[in-house]
Design an enzyme around this catalytic site. Structure first.
Site, PDB file in Angstrom:
ATOM      1  N   GLU A 197      25.995  25.050 133.470  1.00 53.46           N
ATOM      2  CA  GLU A 197      26.455  24.400 132.243  1.00 53.46           C
ATOM      3  C   GLU A 197      25.332  24.054 131.282  1.00 53.46           C
ATOM      4  OE1 GLU A 197      27.500  23.469 135.298  1.00 53.46           O
ATOM      5  OE2 GLU A 197      29.665  23.782 135.272  1.00 53.46           O
ATOM      6  N   HIS A 266      35.939  14.039 139.264  1.00 47.96           N
ATOM      7  CA  HIS A 266      36.701  15.023 138.487  1.00 47.96           C
ATOM      8  C   HIS A 266      37.766  14.385 137.605  1.00 47.96           C
ATOM      9  CE1 HIS A 266      34.987  17.864 141.378  1.00 47.96           C
ATOM     10  NE2 HIS A 266      35.358  18.842 140.591  1.00 47.96           N
TER      11      HIS A 266
HETATM   12  C1  LIG Z   1      29.053  21.456 137.571  1.00 45.84           C
HETATM   13  C2  LIG Z   1      30.344  22.037 137.999  1.00 45.84           C
HETATM   14  N1  LIG Z   1      30.824  23.113 137.326  1.00 45.84           N
HETATM   15  C3  LIG Z   1      31.994  23.660 137.689  1.00 45.84           C
HETATM   16  C4  LIG Z   1      32.720  23.139 138.720  1.00 45.84           C
HETATM   17  C5  LIG Z   1      34.056  23.763 139.113  1.00 45.84           C
HETATM   18  N2  LIG Z   1      33.871  24.500 140.348  1.00 45.84           N
HETATM   19  C6  LIG Z   1      34.156  23.942 141.535  1.00 45.84           C
HETATM   20  S1  LIG Z   1      33.770  24.924 142.811  1.00 45.84           S
HETATM   21  C7  LIG Z   1      33.260  26.168 141.802  1.00 45.84           C
HETATM   22  C8  LIG Z   1      32.759  27.453 142.405  1.00 45.84           C
HETATM   23  C9  LIG Z   1      31.550  27.272 143.257  1.00 45.84           C
HETATM   24  O1  LIG Z   1      31.298  28.410 144.007  1.00 45.84           O
HETATM   25  P1  LIG Z   1      30.239  28.491 145.169  1.00 45.84           P
HETATM   26  O2  LIG Z   1      29.032  27.703 144.827  1.00 45.84           O
HETATM   27  O3  LIG Z   1      30.033  29.909 145.481  1.00 45.84           O
HETATM   28  O4  LIG Z   1      30.905  27.733 146.410  1.00 45.84           O
HETATM   29  P2  LIG Z   1      32.224  28.117 147.215  1.00 45.84           P
HETATM   30  O5  LIG Z   1      33.367  27.518 146.480  1.00 45.84           O
HETATM   31  O6  LIG Z   1      32.289  29.579 147.318  1.00 45.84           O
HETATM   32  O7  LIG Z   1      32.065  27.449 148.536  1.00 45.84           O
HETATM   33  C10 LIG Z   1      33.388  25.779 140.476  1.00 45.84           C
HETATM   34  C11 LIG Z   1      33.055  26.626 139.333  1.00 45.84           C
HETATM   35  C12 LIG Z   1      32.201  21.995 139.370  1.00 45.84           C
HETATM   36  N3  LIG Z   1      32.853  21.384 140.351  1.00 45.84           N
HETATM   37  N4  LIG Z   1      31.007  21.481 138.995  1.00 45.84           N
END
Ligand SMILES: Cc1ncc(C[n+]2csc(CCOP(=O)(O)OP(=O)(O)O)c2C)c(N)n1
Ligand SMILES: [Mg+2]
Lengths: 463, 340
Positions: A197, A266
């Site tokens: 971000e 959130h």
């Molecule tokens: C700063 C932030 N941006 C976006 C999100 C929304 N979000 C939650 S999980 C996620 C994906 C994360 O993927 P990854 O790091 O690969 O972990 P996984 O879910 O595969 O375990 C996103 C975009 C968030 N929680 N925090």
């Protein structure tokens, strides 16, 4: 022409210092960069360098003098061919003028009454809503569709407009707000970013400084906290810092506020945070038509706009005029329900509580006037004041916390501008002063409720 | 044994499976039981979500069990663990009580956070589990800080800081890497590369998809590990832990793994094919592989395994029962725990 050497300031706050030592004597030749003296304050010691070439013609302040005011001439440097005797009569080259003296000479106004007083801030100007021609068809659509249409229309109109954010393209938006945009506009203009971000917000600002018109989606505004520095320090302030040369036309949008059961990290309302910042415009619509008209205005606006949507409202349907180009003015509140007994001011999800409360109140014979603020900054104070002058009572509704909240700001403005009209103190209904709990029962208590709005309205009506 | 997935990076070596040391009977059985506990717990959580007993976001760990179970086998008392929101498996692996975790998922009084945190936010001082964080990447500097405190106190502890392939693109990860390496902090960064961040496949978000190389410019060594083989995880973890405990600084382990379920409960799953999921499931499931190994080596027979399965099922059913009947937190809890 002889050149004066002035007592330098070591820091922005230094007013005087001690001239501890001269390293050159009268008659010595000096080159630019030579250290000619040492000065000290209680904080530091500094060497004074000559900025000119010549001969140290005269030392005006002897070594060991304490408390020499900044900008006092301490020595005179003679250029080639000049003699010490020239000093007396010469008009000194480096004659010092304070900024105030320079301003006075140039006739810069000092502000009211000749005192250095800040002028009044210009009153925000906002046009009225455009007239909707008779017979215009109204289409019922969700806020989600209205937002998507607004973006699509502006992207068709201006190829500099593009959308960027996490999951906005292939996934069609985490909350499906960008549905279909990739298919229509392609990957060049609908861009999936990594989860980064702070990086992509800053990149958006850069692209906007270069003249593009980014729409940056935050998956939710909770994640905009990662990008806060770019939003505040870059997006909001660059126009001012560049003296008006360089601004950024950029929209940061996404769901803000309380969502269901997603707990403290959130579920938070950032209305007050962004509306604190000069240089940002902040919009928070409550229905599909406002969402569409205001998002189109935000995209066209030459300033950075924070566009606060609401996850729960995305699926709510309401009528939107079927017009080719429906744009609403930024900075204009709307009286959504007229009444004479009490003014209720809300925006975004708060309008849901406000309108339901007004309905309840009407059953008890209380006619509430409900104002949808729509834009939080610049705030349409006039509409609020005019209403309070009529009703004499006001209640604000927000999901955010009360301290330093938008309701606090509204109450202050009412106090400043309509104090004599008030029949009761302004009441604020807000989220409780706690992080959002996960448990269903606690979450409900943490939120404002229709019952609380009704109770506050009755309280200010002494009923 | 083949790796669970084709690594999209051409430079990436397939982890040397031949080098994976065998587990003892006790290790294999205990790992099997732990992985199965997580699997059954998550299946139950999924069901309970469907029944409306769990709300909000709920990120299941199904498919990735070998990672936390293998890494936990590396830890000693007092070591710490921190992760993101896909945290149920980590908590169970740390030895946190399934009842308390499940009751937090249902938002009840005897959940680990008294119902105030929910699925993404649970903690246990006792078990050295520091959360449970909802903001992608935010746990990385915090985990680095836990390691800082260990170094400051001069103890022998290490910190496991878990994050995903998506999180690996957050700036604060690299700020952390720099400090950790500069100050030789005893932290293992465990990157759970399950190939997707929500609907974004790693090659669409990462310029360098071999995430074990992400520490190179900070002089942090890194390795790719078959995260579907609990033995490979344990072996890599042992090596990284020894490095950290010897005062050599941080280590990166990229666990090549896979999540079977959607990102959270509502996931259209259009970003990958059913076949892709099934292939991993049938060919590289960490629990099936452990099961076959156990039978093959005669560490247990079918009956023995059935007993374990039944015990695990009972444990999970008890947890679900507890979490369904535990009361909601008292309303007086609304204003507690804000300051102390
Ligand atoms: C700063 C932030 N941006 C976006 C999100 C929304 N979000 C939650 S999980 C996620 C994906 C994360 O993927 P990854 O790091 O690969 O972990 P996984 O879910 O595969 O375990 C996103 C975009 C968030 N929680 N925090
Ligand atoms: Mg992932």
């Amino acid at each position: 022409m002889p050149i004066e050497v002035l007592m330098p300031a070591l820091s922005p706050t230094m007013e005087k210092g001690n001239l501890s030592k001269w390293l050159k004597k009268e008659g010595d030749s000096v080159k630019s960069g030579d250290i000619i003296a040492e000065i000290e304050t209680d904080k530091a010691t500094m060497e004074v360098e000559a900025a000119d070439e010549g001969t140290l013609g005269k030392i005006l302040i002897p070594a060991g003098t304490a408390d020499v005011a900044v900008n006092t001439p301490i020595a005179v440097i003679l250029s080639e061919g000049e003699k010490a005797s020239d000093i007396k009569n010469a008009k000194l080259a480096a004659s010092f003028e304070t900024p105030a003296e320079a301003s006075a000479k140039a006739g810069v106004s000092k502000g009211e009454g000749g005192q250095s007083k800040a002028p009044d801030a210009p009153a925000p100007q906002a046009a009225a809503d455009p007239d909707i021609p008779d017979g215009t068809e109204m289409m019922s659509m969700t806020m989600r569709e209205a937002l998507r249409d607004a973006m699509a229309e502006e992207m068709r109109r201006d190829t500099d407009v593009f959308v960027m954010g996490e999951e906005v393209a292939e996934y069609q938006g985490a909350y499906k707000v960008t549905q279909g945009l990739l298919q229509e506009f392609g990957g060049k203009r609908v861009i999936d970013t990594p989860i980064t971000e702070h990086g992509f917000a800053g990149l958006g600002v850069g692209a906007a400084l270069a003249g593009l018109k980014p729409i940056v989606e935050f998956m939710t505004f909770n994640f905009a906290m990662q990008a806060m520095d770019q939003l505040i320090n870059s997006a909001a302030k660059t126009l001012y810092m560049s003296g008006g040369q360089m601004g950024c036309s950029i929209v940061f949008r996404g769901p803000n506020g309380v969502a269901a059961r997603v707990a403290a990290q959130h579920s938070q309302d950032y209305s007050a945070w962004f509306s604190h910042i000069p240089g940002l415009k902040v919009i928070a619509p409550s229905n599909a038509a406002d969402a569409k008209g205001l998002l189109k205005a935000a995209i066209r606006d030459p300033n950075p706009v924070i566009f606060l949507e609401n996850e729960i409202l995305y699926g709510h349907s309401s009528p939107v005029p079927k017009l080719d180009d429906f744009v609403l003015p930024i900075g204009k509140a709307k009286i959504v329900r007229a009444g004479n007994d009490v003014t209720i001011v809300a925006w975004s999800m708060g309008m849901d509580y406000a309108l339901k409360a007004a309905e309840e109140l009407s059953k008890d014979g209380i006619a509430a006037e409900v104002i949808d603020l729509r834009t939080l900054k610049p705030m349409d104070t006039d509409t609020i004041i005019a209403s309070v002058q009529k009703t004499g009572r006001a209640v604000t509704v927000e999901e955010g916390w009360a301290q330093s909240g938008v309701g606090a700001e509204i109450a202050a403005r009412i106090m400043e501008k309509a104090f004599d009209y008030l029949d009761a103190p302004v009441a604020r209904v807000s989220g409780k002063d706690v992080p959002m709990p996960y448990a269903a029962n606690l979450e409900k208590l943490a939120l404002p409720s229709v019952a609380e709005v009704v109770a506050a309205a009755k309280a200010v009506c002494y009923r | 044994m083949a790796v669970a997935q084709k690594n999209p990076n051409a430079n990436a070596k397939e982890p040397a499976s031949l080098a994976v040391p065998d587990f003892s009977k006790e290790q294999d059985l205990s790992a099997y039981r732990s992985m199965l506990t997580i699997r059954r717990f998550e299946e139950k959580a999924g069901q309970m979500y469907g029944m409306g007993l769990i709300g909000g976001f709920c990120h299941l760990y199904i498919g990735q069990e070998a990672v936390v179970v293998g890494m936990q086998m590396v830890l000693k008392d007092g070591d710490q663990v921190i992760t993101g929101y896909r945290d149920h498996g980590h908590m169970l692996a740390c030895g946190m009580d399934a009842k308390g975790v499940m009751a937090e998922l249902t938002g009840r009084a005897h959940g680990y956070s008294k119902g105030k945190g929910g699925s993404m936010h649970m903690f246990s001082v006792d078990k050295g589990f520091f959360g449970g964080h909802g903001i992608v990447g935010a746990q990385v500097p915090i985990g680095t800080g836990l390691a800082f405190a260990n170094q400051y106190r001069g103890n022998d502890r290490i910190t496991l800081t878990y994050f995903g392939d998506g999180a690996a693109n957050q700036g604060q990860v690299y700020e952390s890497f720099n400090m950790a390496s500069l100050w030789k902090l005893p932290v293992i960064y465990v990157i759970e590369n399950n190939r997707y961040a929500m609907g974004t496949e790693i090659t669409r978000a990462s310029a360098e998809v071999n995430l074990s190389r992400r520490g190179l410019s900070f002089n942090i060594p890194g390795e790719q590990v078959d995260g579907m083989d609990v033995r490979a995880v344990k072996a890599a973890g042992d090596k990284a832990a020894a490095w950290c405990r010897a005062g050599k600084g941080p280590f990166i382990l990229e666990m090549l793994t896979y999540r079977y379920r959607g990102h959270s409960m509502s996931d259209p799953a259009k970003y990958r094919t059913r076949e892709e999921v099934d292939k991993v499931r049938t060919m590289h499931d960490p629990i099936d592989m452990a099961r076959h190994r156990i039978l093959e080596k005669k560490f247990a027979n079918e009956d023995g395994l059935k007993k374990i399965d039944a015990a695990v099922r009972d444990l999970i059913n008890d947890a679900a029962e507890f979490a369904t009947h535990d009361p909601e937190p008292d309303v007086s809890e609304l204003y507690t725990d804000i300051y102390r």
